[in-house]
Write a protein that holds these residues in place. Structure first.
Motif, mmCIF file in Angstrom:
data_model
loop_
_atom_site.group_PDB
_atom_site.id
_atom_site.type_symbol
_atom_site.label_atom_id
_atom_site.label_comp_id
_atom_site.label_asym_id
_atom_site.label_seq_id
_atom_site.Cartn_x
_atom_site.Cartn_y
_atom_site.Cartn_z
ATOM 1 N N GLY A 1 29.530 24.784 -8.733
ATOM 2 C CA GLY A 1 30.353 25.791 -8.320
ATOM 3 C C GLY A 1 31.227 25.471 -7.043
ATOM 4 O O GLY A 1 30.901 24.490 -6.259
ATOM 5 N N THR A 2 32.603 25.669 -7.325
ATOM 6 C CA THR A 2 33.475 25.281 -6.165
ATOM 7 C C THR A 2 34.283 26.424 -5.808
ATOM 8 O O THR A 2 34.426 27.667 -6.387
ATOM 9 C CB THR A 2 34.587 24.430 -7.014
ATOM 10 O OG1 THR A 2 34.039 23.168 -7.546
ATOM 11 C CG2 THR A 2 35.461 23.929 -5.961
ATOM 12 N N ILE A 3 34.135 26.644 -4.520
ATOM 13 C CA ILE A 3 35.088 27.725 -3.921
ATOM 14 C C ILE A 3 36.487 27.432 -3.498
ATOM 15 O O ILE A 3 36.981 26.133 -3.382
ATOM 16 C CB ILE A 3 34.315 28.179 -2.486
ATOM 17 C CG1 ILE A 3 34.182 27.225 -1.560
ATOM 18 C CG2 ILE A 3 32.909 28.768 -2.684
ATOM 19 C CD1 ILE A 3 33.966 27.350 -0.102
ATOM 20 N N SER A 4 37.223 28.272 -3.256
ATOM 21 C CA SER A 4 38.772 28.147 -3.421
ATOM 22 C C SER A 4 39.097 27.453 -2.109
ATOM 23 O O SER A 4 40.218 26.344 -2.279
ATOM 24 C CB SER A 4 39.493 29.447 -3.089
ATOM 25 O OG SER A 4 39.235 30.131 -2.179
ATOM 26 N N SER A 5 38.403 27.285 -1.044
ATOM 27 C CA SER A 5 38.764 26.299 0.092
ATOM 28 C C SER A 5 38.444 24.978 -0.214
ATOM 29 O O SER A 5 39.117 24.162 0.678
ATOM 30 C CB SER A 5 38.288 26.821 1.301
ATOM 31 O OG SER A 5 36.587 26.736 1.321
ATOM 32 N N GLN A 6 37.793 24.852 -1.208
ATOM 33 C CA GLN A 6 37.456 23.296 -1.479
ATOM 34 C C GLN A 6 38.414 22.801 -2.623
ATOM 35 O O GLN A 6 38.235 21.485 -2.753
ATOM 36 C CB GLN A 6 35.984 23.021 -2.065
ATOM 37 C CG GLN A 6 34.839 23.575 -0.953
ATOM 38 C CD GLN A 6 33.493 23.666 -1.539
ATOM 39 O OE1 GLN A 6 33.532 23.844 -2.788
ATOM 40 N NE2 GLN A 6 32.416 23.503 -1.002
ATOM 41 N N THR A 7 39.108 23.475 -3.135
ATOM 42 C CA THR A 7 39.871 22.978 -4.604
ATOM 43 C C THR A 7 41.004 21.855 -4.028
ATOM 44 O O THR A 7 41.373 21.036 -4.847
ATOM 45 C CB THR A 7 40.643 24.021 -5.207
ATOM 46 O OG1 THR A 7 41.381 24.827 -4.183
ATOM 47 C CG2 THR A 7 39.567 24.889 -5.775
ATOM 48 N N SER A 8 41.428 22.065 -2.797
ATOM 49 C CA SER A 8 42.446 20.998 -2.413
ATOM 50 C C SER A 8 41.763 19.782 -1.587
ATOM 51 O O SER A 8 42.588 18.882 -1.167
ATOM 52 C CB SER A 8 43.291 21.607 -1.197
ATOM 53 O OG SER A 8 42.882 22.139 -0.217
ATOM 54 N N ASP A 9 40.490 19.847 -1.456
ATOM 55 C CA ASP A 9 39.733 18.668 -0.608
ATOM 56 C C ASP A 9 39.251 17.520 -1.583
ATOM 57 O O ASP A 9 38.306 17.565 -2.084
ATOM 58 C CB ASP A 9 38.587 19.268 -0.157
ATOM 59 C CG ASP A 9 37.682 18.306 1.183
ATOM 60 O OD1 ASP A 9 38.159 17.197 0.796
ATOM 61 O OD2 ASP A 9 36.900 18.709 1.488
ATOM 62 N N ARG A 10 40.399 16.846 -1.997
ATOM 63 C CA ARG A 10 40.253 15.782 -3.127
ATOM 64 C C ARG A 10 38.959 14.887 -2.528
ATOM 65 O O ARG A 10 38.396 14.165 -3.448
ATOM 66 C CB ARG A 10 41.494 14.970 -3.379
ATOM 67 C CG ARG A 10 42.128 16.051 -3.868
ATOM 68 C CD ARG A 10 43.477 15.370 -4.670
ATOM 69 N NE ARG A 10 44.459 16.424 -5.079
ATOM 70 C CZ ARG A 10 45.343 16.199 -6.326
ATOM 71 N NH1 ARG A 10 45.440 14.645 -6.506
ATOM 72 N NH2 ARG A 10 46.033 16.976 -6.909
ATOM 73 N N ALA A 11 38.864 14.513 -1.383
ATOM 74 C CA ALA A 11 37.847 13.769 -0.886
ATOM 75 C C ALA A 11 36.305 14.294 -1.153
ATOM 76 O O ALA A 11 35.678 13.575 -1.638
ATOM 77 C CB ALA A 11 37.931 13.396 0.556
ATOM 78 N N LEU A 12 36.109 15.360 -0.971
ATOM 79 C CA LEU A 12 34.794 16.100 -1.499
ATOM 80 C C LEU A 12 34.723 15.946 -3.105
ATOM 81 O O LEU A 12 33.639 15.901 -3.487
ATOM 82 C CB LEU A 12 34.965 17.558 -0.913
ATOM 83 C CG LEU A 12 33.825 18.329 -1.561
ATOM 84 C CD1 LEU A 12 32.608 17.806 -0.867
ATOM 85 C CD2 LEU A 12 33.935 19.916 -0.952
ATOM 86 N N LEU A 13 35.779 16.624 -3.527
ATOM 87 C CA LEU A 13 35.614 16.536 -5.415
ATOM 88 C C LEU A 13 35.326 15.028 -5.832
ATOM 89 O O LEU A 13 34.598 14.830 -6.562
ATOM 90 C CB LEU A 13 37.051 16.789 -5.731
ATOM 91 C CG LEU A 13 37.699 18.307 -5.414
ATOM 92 C CD1 LEU A 13 38.988 18.547 -6.019
ATOM 93 C CD2 LEU A 13 36.469 19.352 -6.158
#
Length: 268
Positions: free
Chosen positions: A221-233
């Motif tokens: 599951g991904t939250i909206s604040s993580q969708t631009s965190d490409r390092a995390l993805l």
């Protein structure tokens, strides 16, 4: 970056709360047009956030409408509560919805059969189901899945294909054993470190039950604040995740996070 063993997919869970159905229907159409791989809803009877008695719709009747409305996107519940329906009935519902989604003769259906043991006590209390304990609910799920699989083998017409089973939850003593035994997809909301630990446990359960762990797609599951965190993805991808699912909810069914995830996927 390590090349993933299977295609990276983007899912979006449209929470069936705080929106009228027209907004949900239009959002689903927009997600399909954008190229999202899977649309999910959920199987609850009341909102899980915001106004507790706000707008809310039942999940499985909605999925039947989604099956008819869409032509490409896969879809399903994230996740069905095992407690709410007889397993044989649930198997028949899933088979029927899957057939509805097959648009042309010879097409396969598009349903992903997400299921879990249940946890939202208000659903149980308001609708007259016995809540019991977490262990009892997991035991019931373990007993139900072979019945569901058996019923699929008996139905006429048969399912259009082996319906993919997604199991949600991260319990290491029971849930991951059930995942190893039955799941095509395992879904959790783990951070990277927790995910890596649980994947070790899942592989151990696969060894015990004679299952190849590579057969199980890993979903997070991904939250909206993580969708631009490409390092995390990228870290999640390196850990083994290939299905990334963003949750969105009314009244503002914001698609910007889904667009960011799709841009990341398409740049891989």
């Amino acid at each position: 970056m390590t090349t993933p063993s299977r295609p990276v997919r983007i899912g979006v869970q449209i929470a069936p709360q705080h929106s009228d159905y027209r907004a949900i229907r239009d959002t689903l159409a927009a997600l399909e047009d954008l190229g999202v791989d899977i649309a999910f809803n959920w199987d609850h009877f009341y909102p899980l956030s915001g106004e507790p008695d706000g707008l809310h719709f039942e999940g499985w009747t909605m999925l039947a409408a989604w099956a008819e409305q869409t032509s490409r996107i896969q879809f399903g519940p994230l996740v069905t509560c095992n407690s709410y329906r007889n397993p044989e009935l649930l198997a028949d519902m899933a088979r029927t919805v899957d057939h509805i989604s097959a648009k042309n003769p010879g097409d396969e259906g598009r349903l992903i059969f997400g299921i879990g043991s249940g946890w939202f006590e208000r659903d149980y209390d308001e609708y007259g189901y016995e809540f019991g304990t977490a262990g009892q609910r997991l035991d019931a799920l373990s007993e139900a899945l072979p019945r569901i699989e058996s019923r699929w083998s008996k139905l006429n017409p048969a399912p259009t294909r082996d319906i993919p089973v997604l199991i949600g939850g991260g319990g290491e003593k029971k849930t991951l054993r059930i995942v190893a035994e039955h799941a095509d997809i395992w879904h959790s909301f783990s951070d990277v470190e927790t995910l890596e630990r649980k994947l070790v446990v899942l592989r151990e359960w696969c060894d015990k039950v004679g299952r190849d762990p590579s057969e199980i797609e890993i979903s997070t599951g991904t939250i909206s604040s993580q969708t631009s965190d490409r390092a995390l993805l990228d870290r999640q991808l390196e850990a083994g995740v290939t299905l990334f699912t963003l949750g969105i909810s009314g009244p503002d069914l914001d698609l910007s996070g889904a667009k960011e995830l799709l841009a990341w996927r398409d740049a891989l």
